[in-house]
Design a protein around this motif. Sequence first.
Motif, mmCIF file in Angstrom:
data_model
loop_
_atom_site.group_PDB
_atom_site.id
_atom_site.type_symbol
_atom_site.label_atom_id
_atom_site.label_comp_id
_atom_site.label_asym_id
_atom_site.label_seq_id
_atom_site.Cartn_x
_atom_site.Cartn_y
_atom_site.Cartn_z
ATOM 1 N N LEU A 136 -10.906 9.902 -4.951
ATOM 2 C CA LEU A 136 -10.338 8.568 -5.172
ATOM 3 C C LEU A 136 -10.491 8.154 -6.637
ATOM 4 O O LEU A 136 -9.526 7.695 -7.274
ATOM 5 N N GLY B 208 -8.319 3.204 -2.341
ATOM 6 C CA GLY B 208 -8.889 3.229 -0.999
ATOM 7 C C GLY B 208 -8.673 4.558 -0.309
ATOM 8 O O GLY B 208 -7.999 5.458 -0.827
ATOM 9 N N MET C 49 -3.696 4.521 -1.672
ATOM 10 C CA MET C 49 -4.682 5.037 -0.724
ATOM 11 C C MET C 49 -4.519 6.552 -0.596
ATOM 12 O O MET C 49 -3.403 7.067 -0.508
ATOM 13 N N TYR D 131 -12.931 -1.245 -2.865
ATOM 14 C CA TYR D 131 -12.116 -0.164 -2.321
ATOM 15 C C TYR D 131 -11.863 -0.408 -0.835
ATOM 16 O O TYR D 131 -12.754 -0.815 -0.096
ATOM 17 N N GLU D 132 -10.624 -0.126 -0.413
ATOM 18 C CA GLU D 132 -10.235 -0.384 0.969
ATOM 19 C C GLU D 132 -10.422 0.860 1.843
ATOM 20 O O GLU D 132 -10.444 1.995 1.351
ATOM 21 N N ASP E 280 -7.696 6.343 3.555
ATOM 22 C CA ASP E 280 -7.124 6.221 4.893
ATOM 23 C C ASP E 280 -7.520 7.470 5.677
ATOM 24 O O ASP E 280 -7.399 8.581 5.160
ATOM 25 N N SER F 148 -8.906 2.343 5.685
ATOM 26 C CA SER F 148 -8.026 2.172 6.840
ATOM 27 C C SER F 148 -8.044 3.444 7.678
ATOM 28 O O SER F 148 -8.586 4.467 7.271
ATOM 29 N N SER G 41 -4.882 9.466 1.927
ATOM 30 C CA SER G 41 -5.000 9.682 3.372
ATOM 31 C C SER G 41 -5.584 11.070 3.621
ATOM 32 O O SER G 41 -5.031 12.082 3.171
ATOM 33 N N SER H 87 -1.685 -1.185 -3.788
ATOM 34 C CA SER H 87 -2.907 -0.419 -3.568
ATOM 35 C C SER H 87 -2.527 1.016 -3.234
ATOM 36 O O SER H 87 -1.667 1.251 -2.378
ATOM 37 N N ASN I 174 0.284 5.167 0.738
ATOM 38 C CA ASN I 174 -0.666 6.135 1.286
ATOM 39 C C ASN I 174 -0.206 7.547 0.967
ATOM 40 O O ASN I 174 0.812 8.007 1.493
ATOM 41 N N HIS J 88 0.833 -1.199 0.000
ATOM 42 C CA HIS J 88 0.000 0.000 0.000
ATOM 43 C C HIS J 88 0.869 1.250 0.000
ATOM 44 O O HIS J 88 1.820 1.340 0.770
#
Length: 396
Positions: A148, A155, A117, A197-198, A157, A200, A119, A115, A76, A74
């Motif tokens: 996104l 994803g 992400m 989609y993730e 965060d 976190s 944030s 991936s 971020n 990942h």
Amino acid sequence: MKSQNNGVGRRRYLRGAGALTTVALFGNTAEASERGRRGHHHHGRRPGKRIVGYYPSWAGDYTPHDVPYHKLTHLNYAFLETEANGEVKLAVTGDSAPEVLSEFETITHEQHRTSFMLSIADFGSNMSAVAASADARERFARTAVEQLRRYNFDGIDIDWEYPDGSVREDDPENFTLLLEELRGKLDEAGEADGQRYELSMAAAPIPSNIDPLEVGKIADYLDFVNVMNYNFYGSWSSATNFNAPLYAPYEDPTYWQRLLTVNHAMQYWADQPIARDKLVLGTPFYGFAFENVGSENEGLFQPFDGADTKSYDDIRQLKAKSQYEYHWHHDARVPWLYSEEDDVFVTYDDRHSVMEKSRYVRDNDFGGMMCWELSHDPSNTLIGAIHAALRCSHHR
């Protein structure tokens, strides 16, 4: 992390980064355009442990093309921000963020096994205001997903420091509602786009910030939690000590502070109602240089007159100087440098200590490792050590 208003921008001391940076809000009203979704859609958990690297918009000479994607699961991107009405916007240093994100957008089409992400950070009260309003939560989730999709990321965060009730008493409950709304919007978009989609969050390592959270509820919405195991000691401390010790040094004179360790933070999180493999151990790619430190105990647990943040790259250069002696603490499982000539004590993580932490992750069935942040080590030495220790099986 702290922020304060300063004219049209904000000067923010990112304690986790040690970067003093002027951050302005950049508004982007363009609709998400038609995107050729790339062919590396991520479906569910990949094998092996996660290796999560934060990349800040102010990384400068360390460009998106310098990132060793084959050693990350990942990436971020830090940070986007939210306005009090919930709209998620690019947070930029100067005007660099749109260009940096555009670079990443191109790279997403090439790096099929990482991936990406976005944030979204809050170090003030905006996230609290957003979470307290159903309309603002919906706008937050909707505009986060728009960003996104615009940049072809995988994803979101959330880095809210911290939803512990310190701004509004009901922040913890509202945080749950915010994640629920975001998870719903991500699932809706994922169904339309043919991928999952993730979601976190970056999380505190201290019980007083963890206890208010509705962990059992938010665990259902989160794919993983990045535990920020750093800044246990620094310029605010009463004596020199380690930035991110794995275990407590037995001779530490401040007995009550033995809670300030990576091991305590991770085990405390593991005692919450959340799966161990969702817990990612964060480690710093920076340290602190304490000044005017006496030579007793090679500078450890001594009074000091101030401390500056140093990147791993800075510290490697210090280590090359003959007056700086390397030491390894067998209890804490981290190194330090001390120069009697300069009266300087340096706490940091090196290849040895991040590999120890990686093995700790493996031995304790945690979900992986995270670093703050990649540009502090342009040689990519530390992320390489983490990758070697975790042996991520999904990579080539």
